[in-house]
Design an enzyme around this catalytic site. Structure first.
Site, short mmCIF file in Angstrom:
data_model
loop_
_atom_site.label_atom_id
_atom_site.label_comp_id
_atom_site.label_asym_id
_atom_site.label_seq_id
_atom_site.Cartn_x
_atom_site.Cartn_y
_atom_site.Cartn_z
N HIS A 8 0.84 -1.21 0.00
CA HIS A 8 0.00 0.00 0.00
C HIS A 8 0.88 1.26 0.00
O HIS A 8 0.56 2.25 -0.65
CB HIS A 8 -0.92 0.00 1.22
CG HIS A 8 -2.15 -0.82 1.04
ND1 HIS A 8 -2.13 -2.20 1.07
CD2 HIS A 8 -3.44 -0.47 0.82
CE1 HIS A 8 -3.36 -2.67 0.88
NE2 HIS A 8 -4.19 -1.63 0.73
N HIS A 26 1.50 -3.65 9.42
CA HIS A 26 2.93 -3.49 9.12
C HIS A 26 3.69 -2.90 10.29
O HIS A 26 3.12 -2.20 11.13
CB HIS A 26 3.11 -2.54 7.93
CG HIS A 26 2.69 -3.14 6.63
ND1 HIS A 26 3.48 -4.00 5.91
CD2 HIS A 26 1.55 -2.98 5.91
CE1 HIS A 26 2.85 -4.36 4.80
NE2 HIS A 26 1.67 -3.77 4.79
C1 LIG Z 1 -5.71 -7.78 -11.82
C2 LIG Z 1 -4.95 -8.19 -10.63
C3 LIG Z 1 -4.01 -9.30 -10.74
C4 LIG Z 1 -5.14 -7.51 -9.49
C5 LIG Z 1 -4.48 -7.83 -8.22
C6 LIG Z 1 -4.62 -6.71 -7.26
C7 LIG Z 1 -4.21 -7.15 -5.91
C8 LIG Z 1 -4.86 -8.35 -5.34
C9 LIG Z 1 -3.30 -6.47 -5.24
C10 LIG Z 1 -2.81 -6.83 -3.88
C11 LIG Z 1 -2.96 -5.63 -3.00
C12 LIG Z 1 -2.54 -5.94 -1.60
C13 LIG Z 1 -3.50 -6.57 -0.69
C14 LIG Z 1 -1.30 -5.62 -1.20
C15 LIG Z 1 -0.80 -5.82 0.18
O1 LIG Z 1 -0.51 -4.55 0.70
P1 LIG Z 1 0.32 -4.41 2.02
O2 LIG Z 1 0.39 -2.94 2.25
O3 LIG Z 1 -0.43 -5.09 3.09
O4 LIG Z 1 1.66 -5.01 1.76
#
Ligand SMILES: CC(C)=CCC/C(C)=C/CC/C(C)=C/COP(=O)(O)O
Length: 283
Positions: free
Chosen positions: A204, A246
Site C-alpha cells: 500500500h 505493518h
Molecule cells: C488484476 C490483478 C491481478 C489484481 C491484483 C490486485 C491485488 C490483489 C493487489 C494486492 C494488493 C494488496 C493486498 C497488497 C498488500 O498490501 P500491504 O500494504 O499489506 O503489503
C-alpha cells in the site's frame, strides 16, 4: 568507602542499567532476571559485549608492546575498520529493529475492534481500500478505455504500467525478504496474493507513494487537491501501522520504493507512438 553510584547501578526489576559507563545490552534477547546483577552490569559472558570489549582497543587486542598502527600515531590500520564495522552495523541494525517492533506495537491502536482506538478501525479499513491494487488497476483500465484523447490514453496507459510494475516489484521483494507481518495483525484483507502474508515492504505504501507522485506530475494541478493527495499518501502509510498490518520500517521502505518506482515509470514512459504501435498489434 561506599560510593552512591555503586548502590544505584540496578533497577528494582533487575533490568540492566547504565552505571558509570556505557554498556550495550541486547534489545532483542530477554534479560535473564535470575542472573546476578553484577553479571548483568559487567557483561563478562555477553558475546556482543565481549566482542565490543575485544575490539575497543587495537592496543589491547594486539598487546601493548606493539608499535604499529594507531600506537605509532598513524591511525588504525584498515583491518581494524573491517573488524569493527560488522559488529557496529549488527548492533545498529538490531537496535533499529527492536525500536521498530516496539514502536509498531505501540502504534497498532486499531489492530482489532477491542484495541484502544478500535472504533476508528472501519475508517482505517476504508483508507486501506483506497490504496488497494484492485480499485487502482480497475480505475486506470477503465479510464484508459473511456479516454478519447491521445494524451489521456498515454497517461492512463503509463499509470497502468506503473501499477503492474509495482505489483511485480513488491511481490519479488516480499518473496525475497519474507518478513512476517506483526503478530497482532488480523489477516482480514480482501484480495491478496500469497506473498502478501509477508510484510516487507508495504504494498500500500509503495503504491501510494508512486501513485501520489504520478497524480502530482500528470493529473492534479490545483494546489488544494495536491495537498489532499499528499495527505492521502501519508494516511495510507499511517493506516498500515495503526491497523497492525505493518511495522514502521515496512511503510518507510515502501514509501522510498514507491518514490523510486515512479522514476522507473518516467524512464520507461510509453509515448503515443509506442502506444499506437501496441494498439495496432492488438487490433
Ligand atoms: C488484476 C490483478 C491481478 C489484481 C491484483 C490486485 C491485488 C490483489 C493487489 C494486492 C494488493 C494488496 C493486498 C497488497 C498488500 O498490501 P500491504 O500494504 O499489506 O503489503
Amino acid at each position: 568507602m561506599h560510593s552512591p553510584k555503586a548502590k544505584n547501578t540496578g533497577r528494582r526489576d533487575g533490568s540492566p542499567v547504565l552505571g558509570g559507563s556505557f554498556e550495550f545490552v541486547s534489545l532483542t534477547k530477554p534479560v535473564n532476571r535470575s542472573s546476578p546483577r553484577h553479571l548483568l552490569q559487567r557483561q563478562g559472558s555477553d558475546p556482543t559485549t565481549a566482542r565490543l570489549r575485544a575490539s575497543e582497543s587495537p592496543l589491547r587486542r594486539r598487546g601493548s608492546g606493539s608499535s604499529t598502527g594507531s600506537a605509532s600515531g598513524q591511525g588504525p590500520p584498515e583491518e581494524d575498520g573491517i573488524r569493527l564495522n560488522p559488529s557496529l552495523i549488527g548492533i545498529s541494525l538490531s537496535s533499529l529493529l527492536a525500536i521498530d517492533l516496539w514502536l509498531s506495537k505501540r502504534l497498532s491502536v486499531c489492530a482489532c475492534e477491542d484495541s484502544s482506538w478500535g472504533s476508528v478501525r472501519p475508517l482505517m479499513k476504508l483508507i486501506e481500500v483506497s490504496g488497494h491494487g484492485l480499485p487502482w488497476l480497475a480505475g486506470a483500465a477503465y479510464s484508459l478505455y473511456k479516454s478519447d484523447t491521445a494524451a489521456g490514453q498515454e497517461v492512463m496507459l503509463n499509470l497502468l504500467v506503473g501499477l503492474l510494475l509495482d505489483l511485480i516489484l513488491v511481490g519479488i521483494v516480499k518473496a525475497v525478504v519474507r518478513r512476517r507481518r506483526p503478530a497482532h495483525n488480523q489477516m482480514d484483507m480482501f484480495a491478496t496474493f500469497s506473498v502478501d502474508r509477508y510484510s516487507f515492504p508495504s504494498g500500500h505504501a509503495t503504491r501510494a507513494a508512486m501513485c501520489g507522485r504520478f497524480l502530482l506530475a500528470h493529473l492534479v494541478l490545483a494546489a488544494p487537491l495536491r495537498v489532499l493527495v499528499l495527505l492521502w499518501v501519508g494516511l495510507v502509510g499511517l493506516s498500515r501501522v495503526l491497523l497492525g498490518r505493518h511495522n514502521v520500517t515496512d511503510v518507510l521502505f515502501g514509501f522510498w520504493m514507491g518514490y523510486c518506482q515512479y522514476n522507473l515509470v518516467e524512464i520507461l514512459w510509453f509515448s503515443p507512438q509506442t502506444l499506437q504501435g501496441l494498439l495496432g498489434h492488438l487490433a
